[in-house]
Design an enzyme around this catalytic site. Structure first.
Site, PDB file in Angstrom:
ATOM      1  CG  ASP A  23       0.371  -4.127   2.008  1.00 56.86           C
ATOM      2  OD1 ASP A  23       0.518  -5.056   2.828  1.00 56.86           O
ATOM      3  OD2 ASP A  23       1.198  -3.212   1.861  1.00 56.86           O
ATOM      4  CD  GLU A  36       0.231  -1.534   8.034  1.00 58.86           C
ATOM      5  OE1 GLU A  36      -0.173  -0.748   8.933  1.00 58.86           O
ATOM      6  OE2 GLU A  36       0.800  -1.155   7.004  1.00 58.86           O
ATOM      7  CD  GLU A  56       7.604  -0.322   7.797  1.00 54.13           C
ATOM      8  OE1 GLU A  56       6.609  -1.015   7.469  1.00 54.13           O
ATOM      9  OE2 GLU A  56       7.817   0.805   7.325  1.00 54.13           O
ATOM     10  CE  LYS A  58       3.160  -6.090   3.869  1.00 56.17           C
ATOM     11  NZ  LYS A  58       2.662  -4.889   4.578  1.00 56.17           N
ATOM     12  CG  ASP A  78      -0.345  -0.094   2.520  1.00 56.34           C
ATOM     13  OD1 ASP A  78       0.893  -0.179   2.596  1.00 56.34           O
ATOM     14  OD2 ASP A  78      -1.085  -0.069   3.529  1.00 56.34           O
ATOM     15  CB  SER A  79       4.590   1.752  -0.050  1.00 52.30           C
ATOM     16  OG  SER A  79       4.848   0.568  -0.779  1.00 52.30           O
TER      17      SER A  79
HETATM   18  O1  KIV Z   1       3.584  -1.158   1.666  1.00 53.33           O
HETATM   19  C1  KIV Z   1       4.772  -1.486   1.740  1.00 53.33           C
HETATM   20  O2  KIV Z   1       5.604  -1.161   0.899  1.00 53.33           O
HETATM   21  C2  KIV Z   1       5.174  -2.311   2.880  1.00 53.33           C
HETATM   22  C3  KIV Z   1       6.629  -2.577   3.057  1.00 53.33           C
HETATM   23  C4  KIV Z   1       7.304  -1.372   3.570  1.00 53.33           C
HETATM   24  C5  KIV Z   1       6.867  -3.756   3.914  1.00 53.33           C
HETATM   25  O3  KIV Z   1       4.350  -2.728   3.639  1.00 53.33           O
END
Ligand code: KIV
Length: 273
Positions: A92, A124, A191, A122, A53-54
């Site tokens: 994510d 959080e 992280e 994934k 989600d980055s």
């Molecule tokens: O969204 C992302 O890029 C991440 C990584 C930093 C692990 O969750």
């Protein structure tokens, strides 16, 4: 195009990652959000591609990961999946698509799996998402956990500084990691936590622990690909190693193009019909 990877894994699965940890082979993971980049990473031999989600930051220019939607994540993930021959694709669950209740978490995960073709999701958090993790795994969807600095909670933390430096938070993190393993997660991202704590967690778990800013005592590493390539140049955390300076190189290439267009050097006779 040939792969430079000499790994025995023709196709990386969640089982391959667990085997890699057992065989002490470190796991390589990078983010990607589009077809072209994903194809380069896959052909280069990366084990795991994270459609993170980055994307909210590096693709859309938002200050945080919070604004990206489930539909947008599915768009990015399906572009990545179309490029892949070998890598495992983890997607994510974005903020707001799983926090309300386990049914919503499962519905969002099913949409990702069905509509993007990703191989795993994934999300959080620890204790607070226990029931959601259970429900998603019960539906047959592989889950990767994410503890430590969890950017979707940035407004709760207030800063992006190192997490779990205090004993109480470190103990909670260890409990959460053990819980996620027990629930059936196939891997966990840690992280921005102290290296010593990360290696303690990696030693306690049989599933792989993949670190970002978590030192070398874990089972694999992940970075945001745009950071590793030096496309972003305003983000300089200690944990980031830049392998290229693409920002400068792209700027130089674009300036040369502008100059050639203005001077009518481009296109030449050979470059036209
Ligand atoms: O969204 C992302 O890029 C991440 C990584 C930093 C692990 O969750």
């Amino acid at each position: 195009m040939s792969s430079t990877n000499s790994s025995i894994y023709k196709r990386v699965t969640v089982k391959s990652l667990i085997d890699m940890k057992a065989n002490q082979e470190k796991i390589s993971m990078l983010t990607a959000y589009d077809y072209t980049m994903a194809q380069i990473l896959d052909r280069a031999g990366i084990d795991v591609i994270l459609v993170g989600d980055s994307a909210s930051n590096v693709m859309a220019g938002h200050e945080t990961t919070l604004p990206i939607t489930l539909d947008q994540m599915i768009y990015h993930a399906s572009s990545v999946v179309r490029a892949i021959d070998r890598s495992l694709v983890v997607v994510d669950l974005p903020f707001g698509s799983y926090q309300s209740d386990p049914k919503e978490a499962l519905r969002s995960s099913i949409r990702i799996m069905k509509e993007s073709g990703g191989h795993a999701i994934k999300l959080e958090g620890g204790k607070e998402i226990k029931d959601s993790v259970k429900r998603i795994i019960a539906a047959g969807i592989p889950v990767m956990g994410h503890l430590g600095l969890t950017p979707q909670s940035i407004y709760k933390f207030g800063t992006y500084t190192v997490r779990a430096k205090e004993e109480a938070e470190a103990e909670r993190l260890i409990e959460d990691a053990l819980m996620l393993e027990k629930l059936g997660c196939f891997a966990i991202v840690l992280e921005k936590i102290p290296a010593l704590l990360a290696s303690r967690v990696a030693n306690r778990l049989t599933i792989p622990v993949i670190g970002i800013g978590a030192g070398s005592g874990v089972d694999g590493q992940v970075l945001v690909v745009n950071d590793l390539l030096g496309m972003t140049n305003q983000f300089n955390p200690r944990f980031l190693r830049r392998y290229l300076q693409l920002n400068e190189q792209i700027t130089g290439a674009v300036q040369s193009y502008i100059k050639d267009v203005k001077s009518q050097d481009f296109p030449s006779k050979e470059e036209q019909y």
